[in-house]
Scaffold this motif. Structure first.
Motif, PDB file in Angstrom:
ATOM      1  N   LEU A 160       1.006  -1.282   0.037  1.00 46.98           N
ATOM      2  CA  LEU A 160       0.323   0.009  -0.168  1.00 46.98           C
ATOM      3  C   LEU A 160       0.788   1.275   0.147  1.00 46.98           C
ATOM      4  O   LEU A 160       0.438   2.315  -0.613  1.00 46.98           O
ATOM      5  CB  LEU A 160      -0.848  -0.155   1.346  1.00 46.98           C
ATOM      6  CG  LEU A 160      -2.008   0.924   1.385  1.00 46.98           C
ATOM      7  CD1 LEU A 160      -3.329   0.629   0.096  1.00 46.98           C
ATOM      8  CD2 LEU A 160      -2.873   0.834   2.436  1.00 46.98           C
ATOM      9  N   ASN A 161       1.981   1.156   0.586  1.00 47.99           N
ATOM     10  CA  ASN A 161       2.733   2.503   0.704  1.00 47.99           C
ATOM     11  C   ASN A 161       3.737   2.798  -0.622  1.00 47.99           C
ATOM     12  O   ASN A 161       4.149   3.755  -0.671  1.00 47.99           O
ATOM     13  CB  ASN A 161       3.897   2.041   1.898  1.00 47.99           C
ATOM     14  CG  ASN A 161       3.356   2.032   3.296  1.00 47.99           C
ATOM     15  OD1 ASN A 161       2.382   2.776   3.561  1.00 47.99           O
ATOM     16  ND2 ASN A 161       4.140   1.699   4.167  1.00 47.99           N
ATOM     17  N   GLU A 162       3.506   1.768  -1.404  1.00 44.63           N
ATOM     18  CA  GLU A 162       3.985   2.296  -2.920  1.00 44.63           C
ATOM     19  C   GLU A 162       2.868   2.916  -3.579  1.00 44.63           C
ATOM     20  O   GLU A 162       3.563   3.544  -4.707  1.00 44.63           O
ATOM     21  CB  GLU A 162       3.906   0.808  -3.499  1.00 44.63           C
ATOM     22  CG  GLU A 162       5.115  -0.311  -2.903  1.00 44.63           C
ATOM     23  CD  GLU A 162       5.369  -1.428  -3.910  1.00 44.63           C
ATOM     24  OE1 GLU A 162       4.399  -1.615  -4.943  1.00 44.63           O
ATOM     25  OE2 GLU A 162       6.388  -2.139  -3.955  1.00 44.63           O
ATOM     26  N   LEU A 163       1.952   3.016  -3.112  1.00 48.08           N
ATOM     27  CA  LEU A 163       0.894   3.823  -3.699  1.00 48.08           C
ATOM     28  C   LEU A 163       0.575   5.448  -3.474  1.00 48.08           C
ATOM     29  O   LEU A 163       1.245   5.756  -2.353  1.00 48.08           O
ATOM     30  CB  LEU A 163      -0.609   3.208  -3.772  1.00 48.08           C
ATOM     31  CG  LEU A 163      -0.501   1.581  -4.142  1.00 48.08           C
ATOM     32  CD1 LEU A 163      -1.961   1.134  -3.796  1.00 48.08           C
ATOM     33  CD2 LEU A 163      -0.191   1.493  -5.625  1.00 48.08           C
ATOM     34  N   LYS A 164       0.273   6.036  -4.228  1.00 46.36           N
ATOM     35  CA  LYS A 164       0.160   7.744  -3.813  1.00 46.36           C
ATOM     36  C   LYS A 164      -1.485   7.816  -3.511  1.00 46.36           C
ATOM     37  O   LYS A 164      -1.984   8.450  -4.424  1.00 46.36           O
ATOM     38  CB  LYS A 164       0.568   8.464  -5.053  1.00 46.36           C
ATOM     39  CG  LYS A 164       2.215   8.125  -5.398  1.00 46.36           C
ATOM     40  CD  LYS A 164       3.079   8.695  -4.311  1.00 46.36           C
ATOM     41  CE  LYS A 164       4.621   8.415  -4.838  1.00 46.36           C
ATOM     42  NZ  LYS A 164       5.468   8.517  -3.633  1.00 46.36           N
ATOM     43  N   ILE A 165      -1.854   7.434  -2.516  1.00 53.06           N
ATOM     44  CA  ILE A 165      -3.313   7.619  -2.164  1.00 53.06           C
ATOM     45  C   ILE A 165      -3.279   8.170  -0.658  1.00 53.06           C
ATOM     46  O   ILE A 165      -2.609   7.904   0.112  1.00 53.06           O
ATOM     47  CB  ILE A 165      -3.851   6.267  -2.253  1.00 53.06           C
ATOM     48  CG1 ILE A 165      -3.585   4.986  -1.429  1.00 53.06           C
ATOM     49  CG2 ILE A 165      -3.960   5.674  -3.580  1.00 53.06           C
ATOM     50  CD1 ILE A 165      -4.175   3.815  -1.529  1.00 53.06           C
ATOM     51  N   ASP A 166      -4.524   8.801  -0.460  1.00 50.86           N
ATOM     52  CA  ASP A 166      -4.734   9.411   0.835  1.00 50.86           C
ATOM     53  C   ASP A 166      -5.303   8.311   1.874  1.00 50.86           C
ATOM     54  O   ASP A 166      -5.540   7.006   1.608  1.00 50.86           O
ATOM     55  CB  ASP A 166      -5.472  10.680   0.827  1.00 50.86           C
ATOM     56  CG  ASP A 166      -7.056  10.330   0.282  1.00 50.86           C
ATOM     57  OD1 ASP A 166      -7.375   9.146   0.320  1.00 50.86           O
ATOM     58  OD2 ASP A 166      -7.559  10.979  -0.576  1.00 50.86           O
ATOM     59  N   GLU A 167      -5.500   8.802   2.966  1.00 51.15           N
ATOM     60  CA  GLU A 167      -5.837   7.763   4.341  1.00 51.15           C
ATOM     61  C   GLU A 167      -7.251   7.200   3.975  1.00 51.15           C
ATOM     62  O   GLU A 167      -7.506   6.021   4.236  1.00 51.15           O
ATOM     63  CB  GLU A 167      -5.846   8.701   5.532  1.00 51.15           C
ATOM     64  CG  GLU A 167      -6.151   7.730   6.794  1.00 51.15           C
ATOM     65  CD  GLU A 167      -5.899   8.509   8.168  1.00 51.15           C
ATOM     66  OE1 GLU A 167      -6.642   8.145   9.061  1.00 51.15           O
ATOM     67  OE2 GLU A 167      -5.227   9.467   8.092  1.00 51.15           O
ATOM     68  N   ASP A 168      -8.148   8.233   3.345  1.00 52.11           N
ATOM     69  CA  ASP A 168      -9.440   7.607   3.202  1.00 52.11           C
ATOM     70  C   ASP A 168      -9.580   6.447   1.944  1.00 52.11           C
ATOM     71  O   ASP A 168     -10.192   5.643   2.017  1.00 52.11           O
ATOM     72  CB  ASP A 168     -10.273   8.841   2.800  1.00 52.11           C
ATOM     73  CG  ASP A 168     -10.616   9.755   4.024  1.00 52.11           C
ATOM     74  OD1 ASP A 168     -10.481   9.047   5.040  1.00 52.11           O
ATOM     75  OD2 ASP A 168     -11.136  10.845   3.716  1.00 52.11           O
ATOM     76  N   GLU A 169      -8.813   6.799   0.840  1.00 52.92           N
ATOM     77  CA  GLU A 169      -8.642   5.891   0.001  1.00 52.92           C
ATOM     78  C   GLU A 169      -7.965   4.636   0.133  1.00 52.92           C
ATOM     79  O   GLU A 169      -8.608   3.462   0.021  1.00 52.92           O
ATOM     80  CB  GLU A 169      -7.919   6.525  -1.396  1.00 52.92           C
ATOM     81  CG  GLU A 169      -8.529   7.510  -1.878  1.00 52.92           C
ATOM     82  CD  GLU A 169      -7.618   8.343  -3.085  1.00 52.92           C
ATOM     83  OE1 GLU A 169      -8.203   8.945  -4.054  1.00 52.92           O
ATOM     84  OE2 GLU A 169      -6.471   8.299  -2.724  1.00 52.92           O
ATOM     85  N   ALA A 170      -7.026   4.733   1.141  1.00 61.71           N
ATOM     86  CA  ALA A 170      -6.341   3.619   1.703  1.00 61.71           C
ATOM     87  C   ALA A 170      -7.377   2.636   2.417  1.00 61.71           C
ATOM     88  O   ALA A 170      -7.208   1.393   2.504  1.00 61.71           O
ATOM     89  CB  ALA A 170      -4.977   3.944   2.634  1.00 61.71           C
ATOM     90  N   GLU A 171      -8.043   3.291   3.354  1.00 65.95           N
ATOM     91  CA  GLU A 171      -9.171   2.521   4.122  1.00 65.95           C
ATOM     92  C   GLU A 171     -10.191   1.873   3.301  1.00 65.95           C
ATOM     93  O   GLU A 171     -10.654   0.528   3.702  1.00 65.95           O
ATOM     94  CB  GLU A 171      -9.759   3.567   5.173  1.00 65.95           C
ATOM     95  CG  GLU A 171     -11.191   2.724   5.814  1.00 65.95           C
ATOM     96  CD  GLU A 171     -10.673   1.523   6.710  1.00 65.95           C
ATOM     97  OE1 GLU A 171     -11.608   0.702   6.991  1.00 65.95           O
ATOM     98  OE2 GLU A 171      -9.438   1.670   7.026  1.00 65.95           O
ATOM     99  N   THR A 172     -10.704   2.519   2.336  1.00 67.03           N
ATOM    100  CA  THR A 172     -11.462   1.934   1.238  1.00 67.03           C
ATOM    101  C   THR A 172     -10.830   0.570   0.638  1.00 67.03           C
ATOM    102  O   THR A 172     -11.536  -0.243   0.436  1.00 67.03           O
ATOM    103  CB  THR A 172     -11.932   2.762   0.228  1.00 67.03           C
ATOM    104  OG1 THR A 172     -12.704   4.069   0.678  1.00 67.03           O
ATOM    105  CG2 THR A 172     -12.920   1.939  -0.844  1.00 67.03           C
ATOM    106  N   VAL A 173      -9.795   0.805   0.156  1.00 64.02           N
ATOM    107  CA  VAL A 173      -9.050  -0.487  -0.412  1.00 64.02           C
ATOM    108  C   VAL A 173      -8.929  -1.610   0.794  1.00 64.02           C
ATOM    109  O   VAL A 173      -9.094  -2.811   0.494  1.00 64.02           O
ATOM    110  CB  VAL A 173      -7.655   0.018  -0.881  1.00 64.02           C
ATOM    111  CG1 VAL A 173      -6.815  -1.253  -1.293  1.00 64.02           C
ATOM    112  CG2 VAL A 173      -7.730   1.154  -2.111  1.00 64.02           C
ATOM    113  N   ARG A 174      -8.324  -1.111   1.894  1.00 54.25           N
ATOM    114  CA  ARG A 174      -8.357  -2.042   2.690  1.00 54.25           C
ATOM    115  C   ARG A 174      -9.562  -2.936   3.258  1.00 54.25           C
ATOM    116  O   ARG A 174      -9.622  -4.103   3.396  1.00 54.25           O
ATOM    117  CB  ARG A 174      -7.845  -1.514   4.349  1.00 54.25           C
ATOM    118  CG  ARG A 174      -7.403  -2.679   5.391  1.00 54.25           C
ATOM    119  CD  ARG A 174      -7.932  -1.855   6.740  1.00 54.25           C
ATOM    120  NE  ARG A 174      -9.115  -1.612   6.765  1.00 54.25           N
ATOM    121  CZ  ARG A 174     -10.263  -2.317   7.184  1.00 54.25           C
ATOM    122  NH1 ARG A 174     -10.047  -3.834   7.122  1.00 54.25           N
ATOM    123  NH2 ARG A 174     -11.410  -2.135   7.252  1.00 54.25           N
ATOM    124  N   SER A 175     -10.612  -2.226   3.178  1.00 53.62           N
ATOM    125  CA  SER A 175     -11.972  -2.881   3.495  1.00 53.62           C
ATOM    126  C   SER A 175     -12.303  -3.731   2.562  1.00 53.62           C
ATOM    127  O   SER A 175     -12.893  -4.978   2.825  1.00 53.62           O
ATOM    128  CB  SER A 175     -13.079  -1.717   3.968  1.00 53.62           C
ATOM    129  OG  SER A 175     -13.349  -1.112   2.729  1.00 53.62           O
TER     130      SER A 175
END
Length: 393
Positions: free
Chosen positions: A171-186
């Motif tokens: 995930l840290n390889e990507l340029k996404i914000d916290e909300d986008e990261a949580e969406t991906v995680r879920s």
């Protein structure tokens, strides 16, 4: 009395006779397994300060908390999880104790899941916390204890192991914000392939989209290495899981263990190895756990920890679906007596019970009523102390 007064709150259940005994049996079996490995029991209050949960465990939404006030107006919550209260106990009352601490519990948690969700708001949990130990041996101890607990119920079971460091590194390889990261995680956690594929192509999460497919046996590691490529942290996490898996297989747990690099538990305090367990006839994981090395630092006690919780309600439901309720125990004797023989009846009752018999005292005024009750309840013998004789039905 109106209808409302006869109902119980949404998400709760009455446990009656054999079902209540089943819950006790499951919890008792788990407790024996934990105790045999050196874990000691802790009970925490059913209520905690709201500030404690809100500041330490923010992964539990405010909307899901049962809230109440004490007599000073201070805001409290009914215990929504077990790990946070135990962390509080360790960081305060057990701060000077020798580490590692090996703790177990059997107690309920309470969360509001919403009307008509079908989920329980009161869940009896059984679990362990291993505090002050890190590394492979600590994780192995936790996982083996979890496996032994699941296997004790004689249900087909599987335990999946993974590592949050693998997902976080990709995930840290990507340029996404916290909300986008949580969406991906879920979506990854739910193995929701459709939603993952519908995410914005500009997020460039091609590797992440393959994570939910990374589950199985030894064959998983080859593709997982390909996804990791030159990501040192992802490879390090993968190597760790591979060693765990191979050691467990070598120790004889191969039929019960799987790899799942797509496990990314909802609780944001997990920091390393994560795992979840399944049993047949249960539609969701009955066990969740993993390493949470940063949680106790919130209490100014910076020590590592790992643990798991088993949903006893879900295990019980699986056993009930297999017709595995405890057999109804019938009384062996019932004693009918009068006022003049009360002292003798107590002595006789104690003698029978001392030998392991189930012995009742009659609650009826007549021998006839006692005999009728004994017949209905399938009680073996009626003892009539008023005649100093024993009558067999």
């Amino acid at each position: 009395m109106n209808k409302l007064n006869k109902t119980i709150p949404e998400g709760t259940r009455d446990l009656i006779f054999a079902e209540a005994e089943l819950y006790d049996s499951i919890s008792s079996t788990f407790a024996k397994i934990y105790s045999a490995s050196g874990f000691k029991k802790i009970d925490t209050p059913a209520v905690e300060n709201y500030d404690l949960i809100e500041s330490v465990n923010r992964s539990i939404s405010q909307e899901s908390l049962y809230k109440l006030n004490d007599n000073t107006g201070h805001l409290l919550v009914i215990r929504p999880d077990n790990t946070t209260p135990i962390a509080r106990v360790v960081a305060t009352k057990l701060r000077s104790a020798e580490l590692p601490l090996k703790i177990y519990y059997n107690q309920s948690i309470y969360r509001i899941n919403g009307d008509y969700s079908g989920k329980r708001n009161e869940i009896l949990q059984s679990g362990i916390e291993l505090v002050g130990a890190t590394g492979l041996k600590a994780d192995l101890l936790c996982i083996v204890t979890a496996l032994d607990a699941l296997r004790s119920q004689k249900l087909k079971c599987k335990l999946e192991i993974g590592h949050v460091g693998y997902f976080n590194a990709l995930l840290n390889e990507l340029k996404i914000d916290e909300d986008e990261a949580e969406t991906v995680r879920s979506f990854v956690e739910a193995k929701n392939f459709v939603s993952l594929n519908m995410l914005d192509k500009n997020l460039q999460i091609e590797k992440i989209r393959r994570l939910p497919l990374l589950f199985g046996g030894e064959e998983v590691f080859d593709e997982a290495y390909q996804l990791a490529e030159n990501n040192a942290k992802a490879i390090e996490a993968l190597e760790y899981v591979k060693k765990l898996y191979r050691m467990l297989v070598f120790a004889g747990y191969g039929d019960y263990i799987m790899v799942d690099m797509g496990i990314v538990h909802k609780f944001d305090y997990y920091t390393g190895t994560v795992f979840r367990g399944y049993v047949e006839n249960a539609g969701e994981p009955v066990l969740k756990g993993g390493r949470y090395d940063r949680l106790l630092s919130a209490f100014d006690y910076d020590v590592p920890a790992t643990g798991f919780a088993i949903n006893v309600c879900a295990v019980a439901d699986a056993l009930i679906s297999k017709s595995r309720l405890p057999a109804t125990c019938h009384s062996d004797f019932i004693i009918y007596y009068d006022d003049a023989t009360f002292d003798a009846v107590i002595k006789l009752k104690n003698e029978y019970q001392k030998d392991g018999n189930i012995c009742e005292l009659s609650a009826f005024d007549t021998l006839e009523e006692t005999n009728k009750y004994a017949k209905i309840m399938n009680i073996s013998k009626v003892i009539d102390l008023t005649r100093s004789s024993e009558e067999t039905k």
